[in-house]
Design an enzyme around this catalytic site. Structure first.
Site, PDB file in Angstrom:
ATOM      1  N   CYS A 278     -78.785  68.890  83.707  1.00  0.00           N
ATOM      2  CA  CYS A 278     -79.906  69.662  84.243  1.00  0.00           C
ATOM      3  C   CYS A 278     -81.215  68.875  84.218  1.00  0.00           C
ATOM      4  CB  CYS A 278     -80.055  70.979  83.491  1.00  0.00           C
ATOM      5  SG  CYS A 278     -78.702  72.139  83.770  1.00  0.00           S
ATOM      6  N   THR A 281     -83.358  64.194  80.451  1.00  0.00           N
ATOM      7  CA  THR A 281     -83.941  62.862  80.250  1.00  0.00           C
ATOM      8  C   THR A 281     -84.926  62.533  81.359  1.00  0.00           C
ATOM      9  OG1 THR A 281     -81.924  62.163  79.128  1.00  0.00           O
ATOM     10  CG2 THR A 281     -83.375  60.426  79.857  1.00  0.00           C
ATOM     11  N   ASP A 301     -84.216  64.187  73.466  1.00  0.00           N
ATOM     12  CA  ASP A 301     -83.010  64.973  73.171  1.00  0.00           C
ATOM     13  C   ASP A 301     -83.177  66.017  72.073  1.00  0.00           C
ATOM     14  OD1 ASP A 301     -80.265  65.580  73.609  1.00  0.00           O
ATOM     15  OD2 ASP A 301     -79.694  64.398  71.868  1.00  0.00           O
ATOM     16  N   ARG A 396     -72.361  55.537  78.169  1.00  0.00           N
ATOM     17  CA  ARG A 396     -73.674  55.673  77.524  1.00  0.00           C
ATOM     18  C   ARG A 396     -74.440  54.360  77.407  1.00  0.00           C
ATOM     19  NH1 ARG A 396     -75.194  61.052  75.797  1.00  0.00           N
ATOM     20  NH2 ARG A 396     -73.336  62.287  76.236  1.00  0.00           N
TER      21      ARG A 396
END
Length: 617
Positions: A278, A281, A301, A396
């Site tokens: 959504c 970041t 986060d 990641r």
């Protein structure tokens, strides 16, 4: 040969207190490692461990000119994400874990973990045990907390160096008598003498367990992400949320940003909680499209928030790094994240280019003629046509936050930054307007409790178009009963009174009749922040709507977007019938919590129903 208490005493640095040495000896007795090292967080340690992992095949060194001091890791396909089904809250009473968590009896779980036949028995055989002291938050700050992770993974040690304030200084604070959270991790892959190690040791059996009354974490079997970096979701959210409830503060799955009005120098601080996919970041590192504002990142986060001396709510980012999802990150979607990951970073499960750089789906570069994919296989455009991914969807980058070009100068301020507004949002194609302000503080908590996203056709367990609830974007991360968590928010609001930040519901994902997004999103989300801070400073009025207080069209800056009154009205069209069905869905969702749902939340549901009924007339 296994480590003895004498070996541990010899390996311990001078600042290691006796209680830590004894605890390490106790864990060593259970796990039987071959050697022990106390991590100091130094560059020398990083260089030594990364070089060792390159030799063993756990890491690949990237092109030094393109990505200085950067490495690529490839995990096994069975160890690529958090394992929610194997994540347990081991509270004394099952009702304290609540219906949305997996509960396990703490005595039974301890037997499974460290009993006579427990999985941790001999789990570190043939491996080095690393003792990793760390601080979540700036060292010694009033909102910060300390921990020690024991692990048998050098990948975890190096990742913790990026993600926390790790090493000798954290141990100094523990030596001063500050409380700390014990966290034990093993990949669960003991090595017999002469047995060759694998590039990514892990175990098919996994346990990620939390003991809230004792503030303990035990994680077994995974070497990846939030399962293994125990400062992250395990400590920073699950354990910290229970600590916060006990001690009068809040641990939240939220970004923190600073918005500065350049003409006046006025600063506003905003937190926001969104479920995955959504744009969290992207908002944390926003590049405003309207003039006169500057955004700086405090955190992307997690936010820990505590009342300050002036009665306002202050937030820190307890982490020292960003653990971002790579696919979809590009100079178009998030240039600041791309620049942050240029050096001193670990990439996991992305693809490798022939010249030693990284690649993933959605990056700016075109798909090359040849790559090595995330599983170490050759990859060509033919594979892409066949629907195979070069990078894992959950691949990641682990990067130091200090490298972010727009990191806030106060991101390490020990006391935190004062919060002016809190945003909640999900991915909603219909019904939910662009931005709405709470009516009352309890309505703000109701907005958070009601966060949901529409399920896509890719999800097989629920009907496409139905709603997946993720209250406060904390569903997998709340360390206790979710309804009690809402109660804690109401208590904090009561405690701070009118100094508690106002809550806003946002939705960047509204679609038109052709299925196209109406709102441009990304940098244009600064327009929503602009309206929110003007509301906070009393410059603009709002109008009453079904889901909250809405902006007036004439007060909202749409200049340069190409959007007019027609598009605005589409974003604010409310279908009372659909909202009636949604209110029923919410009521059903709340039912699972029984009589633990706080009465003010039920009152807000009724108030929503009353506004829906009025809109139908």
């Amino acid at each position: 040969m296994t480590v003895t208490a004498k070996d541990i005493q010899a390996a311990a640095p001078a600042n290691a207190p006796e209680e830590v040495v004894q605890w390490v000896a106790k864990i060593a007795e259970i796990t039987t490692p071959e050697s022990v090292e106390f991590s100091d967080g130094s560059q020398e340690e990083w260089d030594r461990l990364t070089s060792m992992m390159v030799k063993t095949g756990m890491l690949t060194k990237l092109n030094e000119e393109k990505r200085p001091n950067c490495f690529l890791a490839r995990s096994l396909p069975s160890d690529v994400a958090r394992v929610e089904s194997r994540t347990f809250i081991c509270s004394e009473k099952e009702e304290d874990a609540g219906p949305t968590n997996h509960w396990a009896d703490p005595k039974e779980m301890k037997e499974t973990l460290i009993g006579e036949k427990g999985v941790f028995r001999g789990a570190m055989k043939g491996r080095t045990m690393y003792v990793v002291p760390f601080s979540m938050g700036p060292l010694g700050g009033p909102i910060s907390q300390l921990g020690i992770e024991i692990t048998d993974s050098p990948y975890v040690v190096c990742s913790m160096r990026i993600m926390t304030r790790m090493g000798a200084k954290a141990l100094d604070l523990i030596a001063e008598g500050k409380p700390w959270v014990p966290a034990v991790h093993s990949v669960g892959a003991p090595l017999e003498e002469g047995q060759e190690d694998t590039a990514w040791p892990c175990n098919d059996e996994k346990y990620i367990t939390h003991f809230p009354e004792a503030n303990e974490i035990w994680s077994y079997g995974s070497g990846y992400g939030g399962n293994a970096l125990l400062g992250k979701k395990c400590f920073a959210l699950r354990i910290a949320s229970t600590m916060g409830r006990r001690d009068g503060w809040m641990a939240e799955h939220m970004l923190v940003l600073r918005l500065t009005e350049e003409a006046t120098g006025n600063q506003y601080h905003v937190t926001a909680a969104f479920p995955s996919a959504c744009g969290k970041t992207n908002l944390a590192m926003l590049q405003p499209t309207i003039e006169g504002y500057k955004v700086e990142t405090v955190g992307d986060d997690i936010a820990w928030m505590r009342p300050g001396p002036d009665g306002r709510l202050y937030a820190i980012n307890p982490e020292a790094g960003f653990f971002g999802v790579a696919p979809g990150t590009s100079y178009k979607t998030n240039p600041m994240a791309m620049d942050t990951a240029r050096a001193n970073s670990i990439f996991t499960n992305v693809a490798l280019t022939d010249d030693g750089d990284v690649w993933w789906e959605g990056i700016d570069a075109e798909l090359p003629d040849h790559l090595i994919d995330w599983q170490g296989n050759d990859y060509t455009p033919e594979d892409a046509k066949a629907g195979k991914k070069a990078a894992h969807p959950n691949s990641r980058f682990t990067v130091p936050a200090s490298q972010c070009p727009i990191i806030c100068p106060d991101w390490e301020a020990p006391q935190g930054v004062p919060i002016d507004a809190i945003l909640f949002g999900g991915r909603r194609a219909t019904n939910v307007p662009l931005v709405a302000e709470q009516y009352t503080p309890a309505h703000g908590v109701f907005i958070g409790a009601n966060v949901s996203s529409e399920v896509t056709a890719a999800a097989t367990d629920v009907k496409a178009g139905s709603l997946r609830h993720d209250p406060f974007a904390m569903l997998p991360f709340c360390g206790y009963n979710m309804a009690d968590y809402w109660g804690h928010w109401l208590e904090m609001q009561q405690k701070l009174g009118d100094k508690f930040p106002k809550v806003y519901q946002v939705n960047w994902f509204r679609k038109d009749e052709d299925g196209k997004f109406i709102w441009p999103g990304y940098g244009d989300n600064s327009r929503v922040l602009d309206w929110i801070v003007r509301r906070a400073s009393g410059q603009v009025d709002a109008i009453e709507g079904v889901t909250g207080l809405y902006p007036k069209f004439e007060d909202f800056n749409l200049e340069g977007t190409g959007l007019g009154k027609e598009e605005w009205d589409k974003m604010y069209t409310i279908d009372p019938e659909a909202w009636e069905a949604e209110a029923e869905d919410t009521a059903k969702y709340f039912e699972q919590f029984g009589d633990k749902v706080p009465q003010p939340i039920l009152d807000e549901l009724q108030a929503l129903r009353d506004r829906i009924a009025a809109a139908k007339k």
